[in-house]
Design a protein around this motif. Structure first.
Motif, PDB file in Angstrom:
ATOM      1  N   SER A 275      46.661   7.223   9.122  1.00 38.52           N
ATOM      2  CA  SER A 275      46.572   6.749   7.741  1.00 38.52           C
ATOM      3  C   SER A 275      45.724   5.491   7.647  1.00 38.52           C
ATOM      4  CB  SER A 275      47.975   6.491   7.185  1.00 38.52           C
ATOM      5  OG  SER A 275      47.908   6.017   5.858  1.00 38.52           O
ATOM      6  N   ASP A 276      45.923   4.569   8.585  1.00 34.06           N
ATOM      7  CA  ASP A 276      45.154   3.321   8.579  1.00 34.06           C
ATOM      8  C   ASP A 276      43.662   3.598   8.778  1.00 34.06           C
ATOM      9  OD1 ASP A 276      47.499   1.931   8.224  1.00 34.06           O
ATOM     10  OD2 ASP A 276      47.703   1.359  10.342  1.00 34.06           O
ATOM     11  N   GLN A 277      43.344   4.506   9.690  1.00 30.31           N
ATOM     12  CA  GLN A 277      41.945   4.836   9.952  1.00 30.31           C
ATOM     13  C   GLN A 277      41.290   5.502   8.743  1.00 30.31           C
ATOM     14  OE1 GLN A 277      42.195   7.237  13.482  1.00 30.31           O
ATOM     15  NE2 GLN A 277      42.576   5.497  14.836  1.00 30.31           N
ATOM     16  N   MET A 278      42.024   6.374   8.084  1.00 29.48           N
ATOM     17  CA  MET A 278      41.485   7.061   6.908  1.00 29.48           C
ATOM     18  C   MET A 278      41.224   6.074   5.775  1.00 29.48           C
ATOM     19  SD  MET A 278      43.841  10.529   7.005  1.00 29.48           S
ATOM     20  CE  MET A 278      42.857  11.606   5.967  1.00 29.48           C
ATOM     21  N   ARG A 279      42.149   5.161   5.591  1.00 25.19           N
ATOM     22  CA  ARG A 279      41.967   4.140   4.549  1.00 25.19           C
ATOM     23  C   ARG A 279      40.730   3.291   4.847  1.00 25.19           C
ATOM     24  NH1 ARG A 279      45.392   1.824   0.849  1.00 25.19           N
ATOM     25  NH2 ARG A 279      47.186   2.943   1.745  1.00 25.19           N
ATOM     26  N   THR A 280      40.592   2.871   6.111  1.00 26.62           N
ATOM     27  CA  THR A 280      39.448   2.052   6.512  1.00 26.62           C
ATOM     28  C   THR A 280      38.136   2.803   6.308  1.00 26.62           C
ATOM     29  OG1 THR A 280      40.764   0.832   8.129  1.00 26.62           O
ATOM     30  CG2 THR A 280      38.371   0.836   8.436  1.00 26.62           C
ATOM     31  N   GLU A 281      38.105   4.067   6.698  1.00 25.94           N
ATOM     32  CA  GLU A 281      36.876   4.853   6.592  1.00 25.94           C
ATOM     33  C   GLU A 281      36.507   5.102   5.129  1.00 25.94           C
ATOM     34  OE1 GLU A 281      34.717   8.176   9.274  1.00 25.94           O
ATOM     35  OE2 GLU A 281      36.883   8.372   9.022  1.00 25.94           O
ATOM     36  N   PHE A 282      37.505   5.325   4.291  1.00 25.68           N
ATOM     37  CA  PHE A 282      37.239   5.536   2.868  1.00 25.68           C
ATOM     38  C   PHE A 282      36.638   4.277   2.249  1.00 25.68           C
ATOM     39  CE2 PHE A 282      38.545   5.674  -1.628  1.00 25.68           C
ATOM     40  CZ  PHE A 282      38.050   6.917  -2.000  1.00 25.68           C
ATOM     41  N   ARG A 283      37.214   3.141   2.562  1.00 20.16           N
ATOM     42  CA  ARG A 283      36.705   1.883   2.001  1.00 20.16           C
ATOM     43  C   ARG A 283      35.315   1.559   2.526  1.00 20.16           C
ATOM     44  NH1 ARG A 283      42.300  -1.742   2.306  1.00 20.16           N
ATOM     45  NH2 ARG A 283      43.149  -1.034   0.296  1.00 20.16           N
ATOM     46  N   ARG A 284      35.056   1.874   3.784  1.00 17.10           N
ATOM     47  CA  ARG A 284      33.723   1.651   4.342  1.00 17.10           C
ATOM     48  C   ARG A 284      32.699   2.527   3.633  1.00 17.10           C
ATOM     49  NH1 ARG A 284      32.437   2.843  10.649  1.00 17.10           N
ATOM     50  NH2 ARG A 284      33.030   4.931   9.919  1.00 17.10           N
ATOM     51  N   MET A 285      33.079   3.773   3.351  1.00 21.21           N
ATOM     52  CA  MET A 285      32.189   4.673   2.621  1.00 21.21           C
ATOM     53  C   MET A 285      31.892   4.118   1.230  1.00 21.21           C
ATOM     54  SD  MET A 285      32.291   7.079  -0.048  1.00 21.21           S
ATOM     55  CE  MET A 285      33.996   7.618  -0.146  1.00 21.21           C
ATOM     56  N   LEU A 286      32.907   3.616   0.545  1.00 22.29           N
ATOM     57  CA  LEU A 286      32.700   3.054  -0.791  1.00 22.29           C
ATOM     58  C   LEU A 286      31.781   1.836  -0.740  1.00 22.29           C
ATOM     59  CD1 LEU A 286      36.264   3.192  -2.436  1.00 22.29           C
ATOM     60  CD2 LEU A 286      34.381   4.813  -2.683  1.00 22.29           C
ATOM     61  N   GLU A 287      31.986   0.991   0.249  1.00 23.45           N
ATOM     62  CA  GLU A 287      31.136  -0.193   0.396  1.00 23.45           C
ATOM     63  C   GLU A 287      29.681   0.208   0.613  1.00 23.45           C
ATOM     64  OE1 GLU A 287      30.658  -4.115   3.354  1.00 23.45           O
ATOM     65  OE2 GLU A 287      32.378  -2.731   3.581  1.00 23.45           O
ATOM     66  N   PHE A 288      29.481   1.243   1.402  1.00 22.97           N
ATOM     67  CA  PHE A 288      28.125   1.720   1.679  1.00 22.97           C
ATOM     68  C   PHE A 288      27.481   2.300   0.412  1.00 22.97           C
ATOM     69  CE2 PHE A 288      25.257   5.195   2.992  1.00 22.97           C
ATOM     70  CZ  PHE A 288      24.353   4.467   3.759  1.00 22.97           C
ATOM     71  N   VAL A 289      28.210   3.152  -0.299  1.00 24.48           N
ATOM     72  CA  VAL A 289      27.669   3.773  -1.509  1.00 24.48           C
ATOM     73  C   VAL A 289      27.349   2.712  -2.554  1.00 24.48           C
ATOM     74  CG1 VAL A 289      28.198   5.315  -3.445  1.00 24.48           C
ATOM     75  CG2 VAL A 289      28.791   5.993  -1.114  1.00 24.48           C
ATOM     76  N   GLN A 290      28.201   1.721  -2.663  1.00 27.37           N
ATOM     77  CA  GLN A 290      27.948   0.634  -3.620  1.00 27.37           C
ATOM     78  C   GLN A 290      26.659  -0.106  -3.283  1.00 27.37           C
ATOM     79  OE1 GLN A 290      30.881  -2.539  -3.646  1.00 27.37           O
ATOM     80  NE2 GLN A 290      30.676  -2.749  -5.865  1.00 27.37           N
ATOM     81  N   ALA A 291      26.359  -0.204  -1.978  1.00 23.71           N
ATOM     82  CA  ALA A 291      25.174  -0.932  -1.535  1.00 23.71           C
ATOM     83  C   ALA A 291      23.892  -0.119  -1.667  1.00 23.71           C
ATOM     84  CB  ALA A 291      25.352  -1.380  -0.086  1.00 23.71           C
ATOM     85  N   VAL A 292      23.975   1.199  -1.504  1.00 18.94           N
ATOM     86  CA  VAL A 292      22.747   2.003  -1.439  1.00 18.94           C
ATOM     87  C   VAL A 292      22.449   2.808  -2.699  1.00 18.94           C
ATOM     88  CG1 VAL A 292      22.960   2.211   1.069  1.00 18.94           C
ATOM     89  CG2 VAL A 292      23.881   4.030  -0.403  1.00 18.94           C
ATOM     90  N   SER A 293      23.472   3.031  -3.536  1.00 17.90           N
ATOM     91  CA  SER A 293      23.271   3.867  -4.724  1.00 17.90           C
ATOM     92  C   SER A 293      23.375   3.040  -5.990  1.00 17.90           C
ATOM     93  CB  SER A 293      24.309   5.003  -4.765  1.00 17.90           C
ATOM     94  OG  SER A 293      24.163   5.764  -5.951  1.00 17.90           O
ATOM     95  N   PRO A 294      22.307   2.900  -6.726  1.00 21.80           N
ATOM     96  CA  PRO A 294      22.325   2.065  -7.942  1.00 21.80           C
ATOM     97  C   PRO A 294      23.356   2.526  -8.974  1.00 21.80           C
ATOM     98  CG  PRO A 294      20.075   2.656  -7.327  1.00 21.80           C
ATOM     99  CD  PRO A 294      20.980   3.478  -6.475  1.00 21.80           C
ATOM    100  N   ASN A 295      23.649   3.819  -8.996  1.00 21.16           N
ATOM    101  CA  ASN A 295      24.557   4.360 -10.011  1.00 21.16           C
ATOM    102  C   ASN A 295      25.863   4.887  -9.427  1.00 21.16           C
ATOM    103  OD1 ASN A 295      22.355   3.960 -11.838  1.00 21.16           O
ATOM    104  ND2 ASN A 295      21.539   5.958 -11.228  1.00 21.16           N
ATOM    105  N   GLY A 296      26.183   4.459  -8.218  1.00 14.22           N
ATOM    106  CA  GLY A 296      27.407   4.960  -7.611  1.00 14.22           C
ATOM    107  C   GLY A 296      27.326   6.459  -7.400  1.00 14.22           C
ATOM    108  N   PHE A 297      28.321   7.193  -7.882  1.00 17.41           N
ATOM    109  CA  PHE A 297      28.325   8.644  -7.727  1.00 17.41           C
ATOM    110  C   PHE A 297      27.799   9.357  -8.971  1.00 17.41           C
ATOM    111  CE2 PHE A 297      31.796   7.259  -4.860  1.00 17.41           C
ATOM    112  CZ  PHE A 297      31.287   7.755  -3.667  1.00 17.41           C
ATOM    113  N   THR A 298      27.417   8.591  -9.994  1.00 20.30           N
ATOM    114  CA  THR A 298      26.908   9.209 -11.219  1.00 20.30           C
ATOM    115  C   THR A 298      25.390   9.348 -11.154  1.00 20.30           C
ATOM    116  OG1 THR A 298      26.705   7.076 -12.334  1.00 20.30           O
ATOM    117  CG2 THR A 298      28.796   8.235 -12.571  1.00 20.30           C
ATOM    118  N   LYS A 299      24.834  10.098 -12.103  1.00 23.34           N
ATOM    119  CA  LYS A 299      23.399  10.344 -12.104  1.00 23.34           C
ATOM    120  C   LYS A 299      22.603   9.196 -12.722  1.00 23.34           C
ATOM    121  CE  LYS A 299      23.721  15.403 -12.261  1.00 23.34           C
ATOM    122  NZ  LYS A 299      23.359  16.636 -13.018  1.00 23.34           N
TER     123      LYS A 299
END
Length: 373
Positions: A275-299
Motif C-alpha cells: 500500500s505504501d509503495q502504491m501510494r508513493t508511485e501514484f504521487r510520483r506519477m502525479l508530480e511528473f504529469v504536473q511538471a510535463v503536461s500543461p493541461n494535466g490529463f485534459t486536452k
C-alpha cells in the motif's frame, strides 16, 4: 446487393474452451426459488433482515416511476423475479429488485401518493390508507417470486448478476458497485487518492461525474493496468496477462486480490509495504504529469473532462517510464509534441477502447516516447 461477410468457423479448441468456461461459471451459481407476500417482505425489510447493499442505496425511483409500478401491481401484470443472496449472518442482501421492494414498503407505509397513472387515472392522488380495506388486504397478500442465491456465491458473481439482470430502471455504475461490494484497505486507498488535492487539480470533471465516482474509476484503472503490466512479455514490449477485453471483471478481480494482499500484510506486520509503495508511485506519477503536461490529463487548459483512454495512456505510460528511469522526474521533458502528434491522437480515440491491442498500444506509445528522452 448487400455484400455478405463469410463467417470464420470456430476451431475445435475454441469450442472446447467456451464449453469449459460455461461449465466452470455455471457451477458458481446455485439458487432456490420461492414466493413471498408483500406483507412478509415489508416486515423483513423493516426488521433489517432483508437489506439493500451500499452500492444500491442511492438508486431510488422517482415518485412517478414508483406510482407506475404500483399501477402495474393493481393491473395484475407479472412482476419480475427479485434476487436475494443469503449472507453468512443469515440476512438477505437484495441483489436485484431493491427499488421494487422499497416502493412496496413505502406505499404500504403511506409514504407514496400515486401520480401520473394512465391506465387507472382515478387512483391518482390516493395513498394506501385511502384504499378500501379489502383492496389493502389483497395488495398485502400479493406475492412476488424470489430467487435466493446460495451463500457460497461470491461477490464477483453477485455483482455480475446485478449488472446483467438489473431491472430497476436506474443502475449503479461500476465504481459504485466495486466500492459497495469490495470494502477493504485497497478500496480505502483508492478513495483516499481519488480525493487527494493533487489528483483533483489534474482531473477537472463535472459534478455529475464526481457523483458517479469517476475519479475512483480512474485510480482503479491506473493501478490495475500498472500492477498487472509485465514488461518482460511480448518480446520486451510488455503485456497485461489476464486482461481479455472484459475490463469490468478484470478490475473487480484486481481490487479483490489487492484487498486480500494488503489485509494479509497489515495482519502480519501492522502495516502494508504494498500500500505504501502504491501510494508513493501514484504521487510520483502525479508530480511528473504536473511538471510535463500543461493541461494535466485534459486536452485544453480550460478542459473539464478527462477521457479515460487519454488518462490511461498518460498515467500508466508515465508510471512505467518512471519505473525504468526515475531520473525522468528531474528532467521533466515537455510532452506537448507527443500530445499533439497524430500517433497519440489515434491511440487515444475512444472507439474499441477496451480492445487489448488498443489498450497496450496507447500505454506503450507514451512509455516508449518518454524512454527516448
Amino acid at each position: 446487393m448487400a455484400r455478405t461477410t463469410k463467417r470464420r468457423l470456430p476451431t475445435p479448441a475454441q469450442v472446447e474452451e467456451a464449453e469449459t468456461q460455461i461449465r466452470e461459471y455455471s457451477r458458481t451459481v446455485k439458487f432456490t426459488v420461492t414466493e413471498y407476500s408483500f406483507e412478509f417482505i415489508v416486515q423483513k425489510l423493516n426488521s433489517d433482515r432483508y437489506y439493500v447493499p451500499d452500492y444500491q442505496r442511492n438508486l431510488i425511483w422517482k415518485p412517478k416511476d414508483q406510482s407506475r409500478f404500483i399501477e402495474s401491481v393493481f393491473m395484475g401484470l407479472p412482476i419480475p423475479f427479485v434476487f436475494f443472496w443469503q449472507d453468512l449472518d443469515g440476512r438477505m442482501e437484495i441483489v436485484d429488485g431493491s427499488q421494487r421492494l422499497r416502493t412496496i414498503r413505502d406505499f404500504m407505509a403511506d409514504k407514496l401518493t400515486l401520480r401520473g397513472l394512465e391506465a387507472l387515472p382515478a387512483a391518482n392522488g390516493l395513498r394506501f390508507s385511502d384504499l378500501p380495506y379489502s383492496r389493502r388486504l389483497i395488495f398485502a397478500e400479493s406475492s412476488i417470486r424470489v430467487i435466493i442465491l446460495d451463500n457460497a456465491t461470491d461477490a464477483l458473481t453477485r455483482t455480475e448478476m446485478f449488472t446483467r439482470i438489473n431491472t430497476g430502471g436506474t443502475t449503479a455504475n461500476e465504481a459504485e458497485v466495486r466500492r459497495g461490494s469490495l470494502p477493504g484497505p485497497f478500496m480505502d486507498l483508492i478513495i483516499d487518492l481519488a480525493n487527494s488535492p493533487e489528483f483533483v487539480a489534474l482531473t477537472p470533471i463535472s459534478k455529475a461525474l464526481i457523483d458517479q465516482r469517476e475519479r475512483e474509476e480512474l485510480v482503479t484503472r491506473f493501478f490495475a493496468y500498472l500492477e498487472s503490466f509485465d514488461a518482460s512479455l511480448a518480446d520486451g514490449e510488455g503485456d497485461i496477462p489476464g486482461y481479455k477485453e472484459e475490463p469490468r471483471l478484470f478490475y473487480f478481480k484486481f481490487v479483490q486480490e489487492m484487498n486480500e494482499l494488503i489485509s494479509a500484510e497489515i495482519e502480519q506486520s501492522g502495516k502494508s509495504t504494498t500500500s505504501d509503495q502504491m501510494r508513493t508511485e501514484f504521487r510520483r506519477m502525479l508530480e511528473f504529469v504536473q511538471a510535463v503536461s500543461p493541461n494535466g490529463f485534459t486536452k485544453t487548459i480550460t478542459g473539464n473532462q478527462v477521457p479515460r483512454v487519454r488518462f490511461e495512456s498518460i498515467a500508466v505510460g508515465s508510471a512505467l517510464a518512471l519505473r525504468a528511469d526515475p531520473g525522468l522526474l528531474q528532467r521533466a521533458p515537455d510532452i506537448t509534441q507527443l500530445l499533439e502528434s497524430e500517433p497519440f491522437k489515434d491511440a487515444t480515440k475512444s472507439d474499441a477502447a477496451n480492445v487489448k491491442s488498443k489498450l497496450l498500444g496507447r500505454i506503450r506509445l507514451f512509455r516508449d516516447w518518454l524512454a527516448e528522452r
